[in-house]
Design a protein around this motif. Structure first.
Motif, PDB file in Angstrom:
ATOM      1  N   MET A   1       0.827  -1.210   0.000  1.00 59.47           N
ATOM      2  CA  MET A   1       0.000   0.000   0.000  1.00 59.47           C
ATOM      3  C   MET A   1       0.863   1.263   0.000  1.00 59.47           C
ATOM      4  O   MET A   1       0.676   2.185  -0.774  1.00 59.47           O
ATOM      5  CB  MET A   1      -0.921  -0.014   1.233  1.00 59.47           C
ATOM      6  N   MET A   2       1.848   1.297   0.942  1.00 64.21           N
ATOM      7  CA  MET A   2       2.720   2.451   1.046  1.00 64.21           C
ATOM      8  C   MET A   2       3.497   2.675  -0.235  1.00 64.21           C
ATOM      9  O   MET A   2       3.643   3.796  -0.721  1.00 64.21           O
ATOM     10  CB  MET A   2       3.679   2.275   2.231  1.00 64.21           C
ATOM     11  N   GLY A   3       3.986   1.558  -0.837  1.00 60.80           N
ATOM     12  CA  GLY A   3       4.736   1.667  -2.088  1.00 60.80           C
ATOM     13  C   GLY A   3       3.888   2.226  -3.213  1.00 60.80           C
ATOM     14  O   GLY A   3       4.360   3.042  -4.017  1.00 60.80           O
ATOM     15  N   ALA A   4       2.615   1.809  -3.274  1.00 60.31           N
ATOM     16  CA  ALA A   4       1.719   2.309  -4.322  1.00 60.31           C
ATOM     17  C   ALA A   4       1.491   3.806  -4.176  1.00 60.31           C
ATOM     18  O   ALA A   4       1.494   4.559  -5.169  1.00 60.31           O
ATOM     19  CB  ALA A   4       0.394   1.560  -4.264  1.00 60.31           C
ATOM     20  N   ILE A   5       1.301   4.279  -2.940  1.00 57.78           N
ATOM     21  CA  ILE A   5       1.103   5.712  -2.694  1.00 57.78           C
ATOM     22  C   ILE A   5       2.370   6.487  -3.047  1.00 57.78           C
ATOM     23  O   ILE A   5       2.318   7.544  -3.688  1.00 57.78           O
ATOM     24  CB  ILE A   5       0.718   5.952  -1.218  1.00 57.78           C
ATOM     25  N   LEU A   6       3.511   5.939  -2.632  1.00 55.79           N
ATOM     26  CA  LEU A   6       4.798   6.594  -2.883  1.00 55.79           C
ATOM     27  C   LEU A   6       5.030   6.782  -4.376  1.00 55.79           C
ATOM     28  O   LEU A   6       5.303   7.898  -4.851  1.00 55.79           O
ATOM     29  CB  LEU A   6       5.920   5.755  -2.263  1.00 55.79           C
ATOM     30  N   PHE A   7       4.926   5.696  -5.145  1.00 55.75           N
ATOM     31  CA  PHE A   7       5.188   5.772  -6.584  1.00 55.75           C
ATOM     32  C   PHE A   7       4.071   6.498  -7.328  1.00 55.75           C
ATOM     33  O   PHE A   7       4.331   7.229  -8.292  1.00 55.75           O
ATOM     34  CB  PHE A   7       5.383   4.366  -7.156  1.00 55.75           C
ATOM     35  N   GLY A   8       2.816   6.307  -6.887  1.00 53.73           N
ATOM     36  CA  GLY A   8       1.700   6.970  -7.548  1.00 53.73           C
ATOM     37  C   GLY A   8       1.792   8.476  -7.444  1.00 53.73           C
ATOM     38  O   GLY A   8       1.647   9.207  -8.443  1.00 53.73           O
ATOM     39  N   THR A   9       2.059   8.965  -6.216  1.00 59.06           N
ATOM     40  CA  THR A   9       2.214  10.405  -6.012  1.00 59.06           C
ATOM     41  C   THR A   9       3.415  10.939  -6.777  1.00 59.06           C
ATOM     42  O   THR A   9       3.366  12.027  -7.376  1.00 59.06           O
ATOM     43  CB  THR A   9       2.383  10.712  -4.507  1.00 59.06           C
ATOM     44  N   PHE A  10       4.496  10.168  -6.780  1.00 62.46           N
ATOM     45  CA  PHE A  10       5.714  10.566  -7.496  1.00 62.46           C
ATOM     46  C   PHE A  10       5.417  10.781  -8.980  1.00 62.46           C
ATOM     47  O   PHE A  10       5.780  11.817  -9.555  1.00 62.46           O
ATOM     48  CB  PHE A  10       6.784   9.481  -7.315  1.00 62.46           C
ATOM     49  N   VAL A  11       4.764   9.830  -9.615  1.00 65.92           N
ATOM     50  CA  VAL A  11       4.489   9.908 -11.050  1.00 65.92           C
ATOM     51  C   VAL A  11       3.551  11.069 -11.360  1.00 65.92           C
ATOM     52  O   VAL A  11       3.790  11.845 -12.312  1.00 65.92           O
ATOM     53  CB  VAL A  11       3.885   8.580 -11.558  1.00 65.92           C
ATOM     54  N   VAL A  12       2.490  11.239 -10.546  1.00 68.21           N
ATOM     55  CA  VAL A  12       1.515  12.310 -10.795  1.00 68.21           C
ATOM     56  C   VAL A  12       2.187  13.686 -10.710  1.00 68.21           C
ATOM     57  O   VAL A  12       2.021  14.542 -11.591  1.00 68.21           O
ATOM     58  CB  VAL A  12       0.342  12.220  -9.804  1.00 68.21           C
ATOM     59  N   LEU A  13       2.968  13.895  -9.653  1.00 75.31           N
ATOM     60  CA  LEU A  13       3.632  15.194  -9.474  1.00 75.31           C
ATOM     61  C   LEU A  13       4.669  15.447 -10.563  1.00 75.31           C
ATOM     62  O   LEU A  13       4.837  16.574 -11.033  1.00 75.31           O
ATOM     63  CB  LEU A  13       4.288  15.256  -8.090  1.00 75.31           C
ATOM     64  N   LEU A  14       5.383  14.391 -10.969  1.00 72.38           N
ATOM     65  CA  LEU A  14       6.389  14.531 -12.018  1.00 72.38           C
ATOM     66  C   LEU A  14       5.726  14.927 -13.333  1.00 72.38           C
ATOM     67  O   LEU A  14       6.217  15.811 -14.046  1.00 72.38           O
ATOM     68  CB  LEU A  14       7.162  13.222 -12.184  1.00 72.38           C
ATOM     69  N   VAL A  15       4.613  14.292 -13.661  1.00 76.66           N
ATOM     70  CA  VAL A  15       3.883  14.604 -14.890  1.00 76.66           C
ATOM     71  C   VAL A  15       3.351  16.034 -14.861  1.00 76.66           C
ATOM     72  O   VAL A  15       3.318  16.726 -15.885  1.00 76.66           O
ATOM     73  CB  VAL A  15       2.724  13.601 -15.100  1.00 76.66           C
ATOM     74  N   LEU A  16       2.972  16.500 -13.669  1.00 75.42           N
ATOM     75  CA  LEU A  16       2.453  17.866 -13.540  1.00 75.42           C
ATOM     76  C   LEU A  16       3.544  18.928 -13.634  1.00 75.42           C
ATOM     77  O   LEU A  16       3.247  20.125 -13.665  1.00 75.42           O
ATOM     78  CB  LEU A  16       1.720  18.011 -12.201  1.00 75.42           C
ATOM     79  N   GLY A  17       4.802  18.493 -13.681  1.00 76.28           N
ATOM     80  CA  GLY A  17       5.904  19.443 -13.841  1.00 76.28           C
ATOM     81  C   GLY A  17       6.409  20.046 -12.551  1.00 76.28           C
ATOM     82  O   GLY A  17       7.105  21.074 -12.571  1.00 76.28           O
ATOM     83  N   VAL A  18       6.091  19.446 -11.408  1.00 80.30           N
ATOM     84  CA  VAL A  18       6.593  19.925 -10.120  1.00 80.30           C
ATOM     85  C   VAL A  18       8.104  19.689 -10.055  1.00 80.30           C
ATOM     86  O   VAL A  18       8.585  18.640 -10.492  1.00 80.30           O
ATOM     87  CB  VAL A  18       5.889  19.192  -8.960  1.00 80.30           C
ATOM     88  N   PRO A  19       8.903  20.648  -9.555  1.00 82.80           N
ATOM     89  CA  PRO A  19      10.359  20.438  -9.444  1.00 82.80           C
ATOM     90  C   PRO A  19      10.680  19.157  -8.694  1.00 82.80           C
ATOM     91  O   PRO A  19      10.003  18.803  -7.711  1.00 82.80           O
ATOM     92  CB  PRO A  19      10.835  21.678  -8.674  1.00 82.80           C
ATOM     93  N   ILE A  20      11.717  18.474  -9.136  1.00 77.56           N
ATOM     94  CA  ILE A  20      11.999  17.122  -8.659  1.00 77.56           C
ATOM     95  C   ILE A  20      12.217  17.046  -7.156  1.00 77.56           C
ATOM     96  O   ILE A  20      11.819  16.085  -6.504  1.00 77.56           O
ATOM     97  CB  ILE A  20      13.214  16.521  -9.423  1.00 77.56           C
ATOM     98  N   GLY A  21      12.835  18.066  -6.545  1.00 76.50           N
ATOM     99  CA  GLY A  21      13.039  18.039  -5.105  1.00 76.50           C
ATOM    100  C   GLY A  21      11.728  17.991  -4.349  1.00 76.50           C
ATOM    101  O   GLY A  21      11.565  17.240  -3.376  1.00 76.50           O
ATOM    102  N   PHE A  22      10.744  18.777  -4.799  1.00 75.65           N
ATOM    103  CA  PHE A  22       9.424  18.793  -4.168  1.00 75.65           C
ATOM    104  C   PHE A  22       8.639  17.523  -4.495  1.00 75.65           C
ATOM    105  O   PHE A  22       7.840  17.053  -3.675  1.00 75.65           O
ATOM    106  CB  PHE A  22       8.650  20.031  -4.598  1.00 75.65           C
ATOM    107  N   VAL A  23       8.845  16.977  -5.688  1.00 73.53           N
ATOM    108  CA  VAL A  23       8.203  15.705  -6.038  1.00 73.53           C
ATOM    109  C   VAL A  23       8.600  14.627  -5.037  1.00 73.53           C
ATOM    110  O   VAL A  23       7.749  13.907  -4.485  1.00 73.53           O
ATOM    111  CB  VAL A  23       8.583  15.269  -7.469  1.00 73.53           C
ATOM    112  N   LEU A  24       9.898  14.506  -4.800  1.00 72.49           N
ATOM    113  CA  LEU A  24      10.398  13.477  -3.896  1.00 72.49           C
ATOM    114  C   LEU A  24       9.929  13.707  -2.464  1.00 72.49           C
ATOM    115  O   LEU A  24       9.528  12.774  -1.763  1.00 72.49           O
ATOM    116  CB  LEU A  24      11.931  13.450  -3.952  1.00 72.49           C
ATOM    117  N   ALA A  25       9.978  14.973  -2.016  1.00 68.54           N
ATOM    118  CA  ALA A  25       9.582  15.277  -0.637  1.00 68.54           C
ATOM    119  C   ALA A  25       8.086  15.062  -0.424  1.00 68.54           C
ATOM    120  O   ALA A  25       7.670  14.426   0.557  1.00 68.54           O
ATOM    121  CB  ALA A  25       9.969  16.717  -0.298  1.00 68.54           C
ATOM    122  N   LEU A  26       7.267  15.592  -1.322  1.00 71.59           N
ATOM    123  CA  LEU A  26       5.813  15.500  -1.155  1.00 71.59           C
ATOM    124  C   LEU A  26       5.314  14.061  -1.262  1.00 71.59           C
ATOM    125  O   LEU A  26       4.426  13.643  -0.504  1.00 71.59           O
ATOM    126  CB  LEU A  26       5.112  16.386  -2.191  1.00 71.59           C
TER     127      LEU A  26
END
Length: 421
Positions: A1-26
């Motif tokens: 579950m945690m892994g799905a949230i981690l990777f899911g949020t990562f991909v969504v934020l990356l696609v939205l163009g959020v700077p990579i440092g904030f993608v990883l932190a958020l």
């Protein structure tokens, strides 16, 4: 579950163009909030990630690079390169390739070298009717060599992440970096012959000697760093401090191109670059810690090893993974995320950790030149005015050259380990 949230949020934020440092932190914070991890771990991991003596080398080399960018060093290196290759057709193209090799041993940053080379060379190449796409591609590719040739920030991050010798990594980066630069030189020569690009004057021993004397202090920097670290005179961090002081003395008192009024801007530029990298390092460390806690690296390793037991095929798969990742992530976060996962796999195949460090860095250097996140490519596009799509097409031959050297580094260990064993 945690892994799905981690990777899911990562991909969504990356696609939205959020700077990579904030993608990883958020994405890390979201996964922690959805799981049983105490939130106090957040500050602990962020602080621990930066509480590292070897990582202090990064701001020091950033400061040295900022000083050199304002100190006239780039121009002297370009003049020296021109004095060597000025009588060859398409001389300015050869100057770019040659300067990329020389500057790679000074700044440690592929993006910084691309910006420095591009700002000086692109206007000159335009005046002489060089193809704009070729000029921009050559500048982007040659500037990116700074990520491979020491003192490379990427190699420092890999060394700290995997506990490998930074001195050995620096030495190992020389031959691959030079081979890539020579490949660009040869390709530039054939383009110049076909397009009938001009020479830039005669080459004479006197001219070479004169320009060498002007650039000698700048050219001595990589020698000081490599010999000092490799010889045990100082660590990579101490080397960063030494080279920053050296760069200031040379720029202020020998070249006399830095004044006291320039220092606030120099320090601000270095601090800004350091803050960006530090944010990424801290966020990547938190993200990587969560991955390790869920044993995701071990699962990926087992999956890779279960695909095939053929070492050649496995190494090709690893290279393909790194090439794809390099298209989306900058070198720093990519190394911190993937080195703990892939380095053990490579080690199980008998690949030397230093050799694998160069495999990673060359793959991620190619990523600087590929869409959608190719930083050097965007810098060259902004300087030259060449659209990204056109520039991508012009970069194809340079990708081929870099991939050829990458295959050599992957399957001929001696290219990287000959001076480290």
């Amino acid at each position: 579950m945690m892994g799905a949230i981690l990777f899911g949020t990562f991909v969504v934020l990356l696609v939205l163009g959020v700077p990579i440092g904030f993608v990883l932190a958020l994405s890390s914070i979201g996964a922690m909030l959805a799981s049983d991890y105490p939130i106090v771990v957040l500050s602990q991991r962020l602080f621990t990630a930066l509480d590292s003596f070897p990582f202090m080398a990064i701001p020091l080399f950033m400061l040295a690079g900022s000083i050199m960018g304002h100190g006239g060093i780039t121009r002297r290196i370009i003049d020296f390169a021109l004095s060597i290759v000025g009588n060859i057709k398409g001389a300015l193209g050869h100057v770019v390739a040659t300067s990329g090799i020389m500057m790679g041993g000074i700044s440690g940053s592929g993006v910084a070298d691309t910006a420095a080379l591009g700002s000086v060379m692109v206007p000159e190449m335009k005046k002489r009717k060089y193809d704009a796409g070729f000029s921009a591609a050559l500048v982007a590719a040659s500037g990116s060599i700074g990520l491979i040739i020491p003192p490379s920030i990427a190699l420092i991050i890999y060394g700290v992440t995997t506990q490998s010798s930074i001195g050995d990594l620096f030495v190992a980066g020389i031959i691959p970096g030079v081979l890539i630069g020579l490949g660009f030189f040869v390709y530039s020569y054939f383009v110049a012959k076909r397009k009938n690009y001009p020479k830039e004057g005669k080459v004479s021993l006197k001219g070479v000697w004169t320009s060498f004397k002007r650039a000698a202090f700048a050219l001595a920097m990589p020698v000081i760093i490599i010999v000092g670290i490799r010889g045990g005179a100082f660590t990579a961090t101490e080397g960063g401090a030494i080279i920053a002081v050296y760069a200031f003395i040379i720029s202020a008192f020998v070249y006399k191109e830095i004044k006291l009024k320039d220092l606030p801007k120099i320090f601000f530029d270095a601090a800004l670059s350091t803050a960006i990298i530090s944010t990424i390092i801290a966020a990547t460390s938190l993200f990587g810690w969560l991955l390790s806690s869920e044993q995701i690296p071990q699962q990926i390793t087992s999956t890779l090893l279960s695909i095939t037991d053929n070492p050649i095929l496995l190494l090709l798969i690893i290279n393909l993974i790194l090439l794809v990742v390099g298209m989306f992530l900058d070198s720093g976060p990519a190394i911190m995320l993937l080195a703990p996962i892939l380095a053990p796999v490579a080690g199980s195949l008998g690949v030397d950790p230093v050799q694998f460090g160069l495999v990673m860095v060359i793959n991620l250097t190619i990523g600087l030149l590929t869409p959608p996140v190719g930083t050097s490519m965007y810098v060259a596009s902004n300087i030259s005015g060449v659209p990204i799509m056109e520039l991508s097409k012009k970069l194809l031959p340079f990708w081929v050259i870099m991939i050829a050297v990458l295959m050599l580094v992957t399957f001929v260990p001696e290219i990287t380990t000959i001076f480290t064993k």
